[in-house]
Enzyme design. Structure first.
Site, PDB file in Angstrom:
ATOM      1  N   GLU A 222      34.623  44.809  33.486  1.00  0.00           N
ATOM      2  CA  GLU A 222      33.689  43.811  34.012  1.00  0.00           C
ATOM      3  C   GLU A 222      32.332  44.439  34.312  1.00  0.00           C
ATOM      4  O   GLU A 222      31.764  44.281  35.401  1.00  0.00           O
ATOM      5  CB  GLU A 222      34.287  43.123  35.237  1.00  0.00           C
ATOM      6  CG  GLU A 222      35.588  42.392  34.908  1.00  0.00           C
ATOM      7  CD  GLU A 222      36.226  41.657  36.073  1.00  0.00           C
ATOM      8  OE1 GLU A 222      35.704  41.769  37.205  1.00  0.00           O
ATOM      9  OE2 GLU A 222      37.242  40.974  35.860  1.00  0.00           O
ATOM     10  N   GLU A 298      42.913  41.445  31.030  1.00  0.00           N
ATOM     11  CA  GLU A 298      43.284  41.158  32.417  1.00  0.00           C
ATOM     12  C   GLU A 298      43.562  39.666  32.508  1.00  0.00           C
ATOM     13  O   GLU A 298      42.690  38.854  32.188  1.00  0.00           O
ATOM     14  CB  GLU A 298      42.164  41.584  33.368  1.00  0.00           C
ATOM     15  CG  GLU A 298      42.559  41.586  34.833  1.00  0.00           C
ATOM     16  CD  GLU A 298      41.463  42.229  35.694  1.00  0.00           C
ATOM     17  OE1 GLU A 298      41.020  43.347  35.342  1.00  0.00           O
ATOM     18  OE2 GLU A 298      41.052  41.619  36.684  1.00  0.00           O
TER      19      GLU A 298
END
Length: 623
Positions: A222, A298
């Site tokens: 991220e 994820e």
């Protein structure tokens, strides 16, 4: 490595230090039989630059996979004029991996999708300290669930971890760091990135490239720079560095803003585009990815507290409800995520997906979403398994889909609800069987079959209505059941309609005894080995008390010591290192550690309130 069931080639590249000007240098690569003799060997001279390449043919190889994690003992010997100068023993496995648009991910030539989990670095009540026994317990529980892969989020794995993953059969995404130049927090890795990122990536690759369990590298998670040209260039640089050091494995990272990453070219530059959540963007985005496939790097972020059930049962985004707990009906997700059922659908129905890594396999210290601002919540609710290492109900949902070797039949909630008589208390069943019938005190509540027609074809984020509809494909749910004390029985049927299995659950009475279950009753007397003992209370019939909160005292005597205690309650402020704690949802786990001399460890457990005591003996033997 090149390998199939009939033949393999073990390729070894190594470099001899200070070889310049030396003569008569050669390297021998040997495969050692478990009894100690050399099965096969190959030789090569060392070049003037100190580098050497050896190809060793292996006939009828035993290929490494999660199902058959065979390891070969390999010895690399440096000789000069026939005299041994140095040697390096190692364990490795023979296997091949490939990723392509047509077949997705293949291991040993066979297509498969990752059934993975993300793991943070801590080991629950042991903290961040490494423990081989704790790692083995962790992996065995995940493998029984059907998992075959681990993402080391968000840090470099230790060699102990990698050796355990090699030997037990877990594929690994080895991750590096959680941020680059742009900081996510004040004291994060961003302050070191420019000086240390290349060195840390180099260490990651060099330390782990001989492990057969390693199937990909991850260079970030991220990353805020994913929407910029600068970010794209940094991604390309770090990926190229991995390739220079190891040309056999691809590189990925977790993207949480896929549209921005596609616009900047950040997603397109990666070997494996990794999507953190954003499942509703898969179908729209896949056409823009030249790779032709994507990975759920994820997924889920479903939240729950083991053994806690709330009414009415609502499918919803989790919120702070003022009690520090989340319902274990597995119907609550986070604002950025979704329930497991949608991820299952995308893996089952979309050929372009190559698997997923669920956030998270185990609860961990920190990030108590949705109770980030609630005291005293201090650990996560994301785990499929709680902080004590006890499976939540969600464990059995994943097991019913992932474990292809054993059947699953699990009922929730528990059936001890004084004061709920006559009130609606839905019953869910997680099973790999397609159909089941529910009985309450012998009376049928109906026969249900999974709704196979449900599809993830909407392109929006999860809503309560969509989540409930999707759940019908993987769960059996009797929403109108009214509670009455007694017996719950589920009978499961196979594809032909024949009875295949049944499970019974009963209402608990008063505590009559303490139940102790050790995961291991024989330990190595090495000063490090661990046994995990699950403690619960049972009534006269042996039924566990699912809501017991009694305080438990522990005394450890003999050839070992008390190490830790944990009940899995994210709001508990009782310390892990003192030998007493309250039960949470009827259970806690005591960890004892072997001493370095053989003998017996006697663990005495007391419930002073109920005037109960029970002991268990753990043997320790020479390693």
């Amino acid at each position: 490595t090149q390998a199939d069931s009939t033949a393999a080639t073990l390729s070894v590249d190594t470099e001899v230090k200070d070889a310049k000007g030396q003569r008569g240098l050669a390297v021998e690569v040997s495969v050692i039989n478990p009894k100690g003799w050399v099965e096969q060997a190959a030789h090569a001279s060392v070049g003037s630059d100190g580098r050497v390449h050896v190809d060793l043919p292996v006939a009828h190889p035993r290929l490494w996979s999660p199902e058959t994690p065979h390891l070969y003992d390999v010895r690399v010997t440096l000789m000069q004029d026939g005299r041994v100068v140095d040697e390096l023993p190692m364990k490795t496995g023979l296997r091949t991996i490939a990723y392509d648009k047509e077949r997705g991910f293949t291991l040993n030539g066979q297509p498969r999708k990752f059934r993975g989990v993300c793991l943070h670095h801590d080991l629950g009540p042991l903290g961040a300290a490494l423990s081989k026994a704790a790692l083995i317990r962790q992996v065995k529980a995940l493998k029984d669930m059907g998992a075959d892969a681990i993402r080391t989020s968000h840090n470099l794995p230790s060699q102990m971890q990698m050796e355990v993953y090699d030997s037990l059969g877990m594929m690994v995404m080895a991750e590096s760091f959680d941020m680059w130049v742009y900081p996510k927090c004040k004291n994060g890795y961003a302050q070191y990135f420019k000086d240390w990122s290349d060195r840390d990536i180099t260490h990651l690759v060099l330390a782990n490239r001989n492990h057969p369990s390693l199937v990909m590298y991850s260079i970030g998670n991220e990353i805020p720079e994913q929407g910029s040209k600068e970010g794209r260039d940094m991604a390309a640089h770090l990926q190229d560095l991995c390739h220079r050091l190891d040309s056999t494995r691809p590189v990925t990272q977790g993207l949480d803003r896929p549209d921005a990453a596609l616009k900047s070219g950040f997603a397109q530059v990666m070997d494996i585009p990794g999507y953190n959540y954003r499942v509703h963007r898969y179908d729209d985005n896949i056409g823009q990815l030249p790779q032709g496939f994507l990975l759920g790097s994820e997924t889920a972020s479903t939240v729950s507290s083991r053994g806690v059930y709330k009414f009415p049962v609502d499918f919803k985004v989790a919120a702070d409800e003022g009690d520090g707990q989340v319902s274990s009906y597995d119907t609550e997700w986070c604002s950025w995520s979704n329930l497991p059922d949608l991820d299952f659908m995308m893996m089952d129905d979309r050929p372009y997906t190559i698997g997923q890594f669920v956030w998270t396999g185990y609860d961990y210290l920190g990030e108590p979403t949705p109770y980030d601002n609630y005291w005293p919540s201090r650990s996560s609710y994301f785990g499929i398994i709680d902080l004590a290492g006890l499976p939540k109900d969600r464990y059995y949902l994943y097991r019913s889909v992932w474990n292809k070797r054993a059947h699953t039949l699990h009922i929730l909630p528990h059936w001890t609800w004084p004061g709920r008589e006559g009130k609606v208390t839905p019953v869910f069943v997680y099973t790999d069987y397609p159909e089941a019938e529910l009985f309450i005190n012998g009376k049928s509540q109906g026969r249900q079959r999974k709704v196979s027609g449900s599809r993830p074809d909407d392109h929006g984020a999860s809503t309560p209505a969509l989540a409930r509809e999707r759940a019908k494909r993987y769960r059996l749910m009797w929403d109108g059941v009214r509670y009455e004390p007694g017996e719950v029985r589920v009978v499961a049927y196979d594809d032909t309609g024949r009875k295949a299995a049944e499970q019974t659950m009963r209402t608990a009475g008063r505590a009559a005894d303490i139940k102790l279950v050790a995961d291991r009753t024989t330990l190595n007397a090495d000063g490090a080995d661990l046994s995990y003992i699950t403690v619960s209370l049972v009534d006269k019939q042996g039924t566990e008390l699912p809501t017991a909160t009694d305080n438990i005292d522990v005394d450890v005597q003999g050839a070992g010591a008390f190490r830790a205690i944990c009940n899995g309650d994210a709001t508990s402020l009782e310390v892990f290192t003192e030998p007493h704690m309250h039960l949470f949802s009827g259970k806690l786990v005591v960890t004892v550690q072997a001493a370095d001399k053989p003998g017996d460890i006697t663990v005495v457990v007391r419930d002073k309130k109920a005037k109960l005591q029970r002991s268990i003996v753990i043997r320790t033997v020479k390693p």
